[in-house]
Design a protein around this motif. Sequence first.
Motif, mmCIF file in Angstrom:
data_model
loop_
_atom_site.group_PDB
_atom_site.id
_atom_site.type_symbol
_atom_site.label_atom_id
_atom_site.label_comp_id
_atom_site.label_asym_id
_atom_site.label_seq_id
_atom_site.Cartn_x
_atom_site.Cartn_y
_atom_site.Cartn_z
ATOM 1 N N VAL A 50 0.847 -1.201 0.000
ATOM 2 C CA VAL A 50 0.000 0.000 0.000
ATOM 3 C C VAL A 50 0.878 1.244 0.000
ATOM 4 C CG1 VAL A 50 -1.861 1.213 1.182
ATOM 5 C CG2 VAL A 50 -1.686 -1.269 1.405
ATOM 6 N N GLY A 51 0.709 2.103 -1.009
ATOM 7 C CA GLY A 51 1.391 3.391 -1.055
ATOM 8 C C GLY A 51 0.485 4.480 -0.521
ATOM 9 N N GLU A 52 0.824 5.725 -0.854
ATOM 10 C CA GLU A 52 0.037 6.842 -0.340
ATOM 11 C C GLU A 52 -1.116 7.184 -1.272
ATOM 12 O OE1 GLU A 52 1.064 11.090 -0.807
ATOM 13 O OE2 GLU A 52 1.634 10.948 1.306
ATOM 14 N N GLN A 53 -0.788 7.686 -2.429
ATOM 15 C CA GLN A 53 -1.778 8.077 -3.427
ATOM 16 C C GLN A 53 -1.058 8.104 -4.769
ATOM 17 O OE1 GLN A 53 -2.928 12.196 -3.382
ATOM 18 N NE2 GLN A 53 -0.885 12.925 -2.949
ATOM 19 N N PRO A 54 -1.836 8.091 -5.886
ATOM 20 C CA PRO A 54 -1.169 8.157 -7.185
ATOM 21 C C PRO A 54 -0.394 9.462 -7.334
ATOM 22 C CG PRO A 54 -3.582 8.029 -7.426
ATOM 23 C CD PRO A 54 -3.286 8.043 -5.979
#
Length: 204
Positions: A50-54
């Motif tokens: 899971v990253g932060e946001q695109p």
Amino acid sequence: MGAEEYLPEDPGDLEALRRASMGCRGCGLYRDATQTVFGRGTVGARLLLVGEQPGDREDRQGQPFVGPAGTLLDRALDEAGIDRGKLFLTNAVKHFKWVPSGGRRLHKTPSARERAACRPWLLAELRVVAPALVVGLGATACQSLLGSGFRLSHHRQELVDGPGGLPVVATIHPSAVLRMTGADRSRAFDGLVEDLRFASTAVS
Ligand code: URA
Ligand code: SF4
């Protein structure tokens, strides 16, 4: 406010989820973004990252981690010996938040409200993909998975209890590594590789 009302009737179907997420208006971030960037990978992937946001590139292409942070993440995964087929990649927030700056679109960290609004999509992805372990990349991802009080720097190389009892490994965000220089940067990169290796060993 929140994505809940946009979830499809059958949230057990990854394609139905993806399609429904395209029409999400659960917070204001859809307005200035090109499209929803949903997760990439297959049901049953052992590891879900899971990253932060695109970012800018992801927003244009509609795929997570296809820009500079994705390139660095790819290198770290290679070094950690992680097979891409084992992965599902996504973000805590599905729309790109940015501010204009000198003709460019500058990343802006999503607020706690936006993170919470988008969380139903992440939880739905976790339920459907059903990974063995989740890796939270950076503070936004980790706080979405583990609560606002979670302090990433205190929990490296540790299995933490996440949503539905899923084990979570917290690590630094690839963009944070990119912002560093010199010896700091190589130390941070090595730390990311070590954490990814730890996560991979825990599920093998
Ligand atoms: N950074 C993220 O957190 N996610 C992406 O998809 C790209 C950059
Ligand atoms: Fe919906 Fe998340 Fe986009 Fe907000 S950021 S509109 S909650 S998909």
